[in-house]
Design a protein around this motif. Structure first.
Motif, PDB file in Angstrom:
ATOM      1  N   GLU A  78       0.807  -1.215   0.000  1.00  0.00           N
ATOM      2  CA  GLU A  78       0.000   0.000   0.000  1.00  0.00           C
ATOM      3  C   GLU A  78       0.842   1.267   0.000  1.00  0.00           C
ATOM      4  OE1 GLU A  78      -2.451  -0.722   3.374  1.00  0.00           O
ATOM      5  OE2 GLU A  78      -3.912  -1.920   2.248  1.00  0.00           O
ATOM      6  N   ILE A 121      -6.160   0.400  -6.198  1.00  0.00           N
ATOM      7  CA  ILE A 121      -5.769  -0.993  -6.042  1.00  0.00           C
ATOM      8  C   ILE A 121      -6.739  -1.879  -6.816  1.00  0.00           C
ATOM      9  CG2 ILE A 121      -5.514  -2.899  -4.406  1.00  0.00           C
ATOM     10  CD1 ILE A 121      -4.615  -0.872  -2.320  1.00  0.00           C
ATOM     11  N   ALA A 132      -3.100  -8.796  -6.217  1.00  0.00           N
ATOM     12  CA  ALA A 132      -3.496  -7.388  -6.311  1.00  0.00           C
ATOM     13  C   ALA A 132      -2.382  -6.607  -6.984  1.00  0.00           C
ATOM     14  CB  ALA A 132      -3.788  -6.819  -4.924  1.00  0.00           C
ATOM     15  N   TYR A 133      -2.733  -5.450  -7.544  1.00  0.00           N
ATOM     16  CA  TYR A 133      -1.714  -4.601  -8.164  1.00  0.00           C
ATOM     17  C   TYR A 133      -2.205  -3.163  -8.187  1.00  0.00           C
ATOM     18  CZ  TYR A 133      -4.703  -5.506 -12.251  1.00  0.00           C
ATOM     19  OH  TYR A 133      -5.781  -5.640 -13.102  1.00  0.00           O
ATOM     20  N   ARG A 134      -1.257  -2.243  -8.310  1.00  0.00           N
ATOM     21  CA  ARG A 134      -1.598  -0.825  -8.398  1.00  0.00           C
ATOM     22  C   ARG A 134      -0.622  -0.139  -9.335  1.00  0.00           C
ATOM     23  NH1 ARG A 134      -1.169   1.679  -2.576  1.00  0.00           N
ATOM     24  NH2 ARG A 134      -1.979   3.443  -3.739  1.00  0.00           N
TER      25      ARG A 134
END
Length: 225
Positions: A121, A152, A143-145
């Protein structure tokens, strides 16, 4: 030059060491690299289901395994022989800002998973694969951002259920640490490592999907975002 990744495997025990053993084959003749993180030392009981041999006993798992990878492949593999406390990976990524981090959690406690989610995060651009399993089954949260919007995508484990306030490896007694290692089956660890390897390959092919993969005894189901 295309995007360069650093695959950061946290926990190189039953699942993580098997993934680290095979991942370099995907990275041959590329500009990507690896980082292994684990504060455990190799014990004789690890021979059965982890990627270590007799000569590794007493060495830090991450350092012993990275040495093998650097010997047999042209993939650059670094190691940190420590348990995560909070900011180690953030500092590493800041010092290696030319690489996009691919954070792969192969740990067996939620205390470390909280640190991994905190790390994810606080990185502008990152991919996060979190693996967990028991004797016969497990799951992988992906998950990825991206830096351009901060949103996210995919699934974080903490958004599905509450992470427990369990004991961080640094706080475990010697007796508790010594009792670990015989619960999970080699077959299950191999299965989890292979699915993680498949997701890493999908990332390299720009086909990675966020979501949750449920791994059962004789198969798996993937829930995409």
């Amino acid at each position: 030059m295309g995007e360069r990744y650093v695959f950061i495997i946290v926990g190189v025990g039953g699942t993580g060491s098997l993934l680290a053993r095979d991942l370099p084959k995907l990275l041959i003749n590329t500009d990507h690299k690896m980082l292994l993180v684990d504060g455990d030392r190799v014990e004789r009981k690890n021979m059965k289901r982890q990627s270590y041999q007799e000569q590794d006993i007493g060495e830090y798992k991450s350092i012993a395994l990275s040495a093998k990878i650097n010997t047999f492949y042209d993939t650059h593999c670094e190691a940190i022989g420590l348990y995560l406390t909070k900011n180690e990976i953030l500092e590493y990524c800041n010092n290696n800002y030319l690489y996009t981090p691919v954070l792969i959690g192969c740990v067996d406690n939620d205390a470390t998973r909280k640190i991994l989610e905190y790390t994810f995060e606080n990185l502008e651009r990152c991919y996060y694969l979190d693996s967990a399993n028991g004797e016969y089954e497990g799951n992988i949260f992906i998950a990825y951002r991206y830096s351009h919007d901060g949103k996210i995508y995919g699934a974080l484990r903490s958004k599905t259920y509450k992470l427990e306030d369990d004991v961080h490896p640094l706080d475990e007694s010697c007796e508790v640490q010594a009792s670990k290692g015989n619960v999970q089956f080699l077959v299950t660890n191999n299965k989890m490592a292979n699915y993680l390897l498949e997701h890493c390959n999908a990332l390299l092919m720009r086909q990675l999907k966020g979501g949750v993969q449920r791994v059962e005894r004789f198969g798996s189901v993937f829930y995409s975002d």
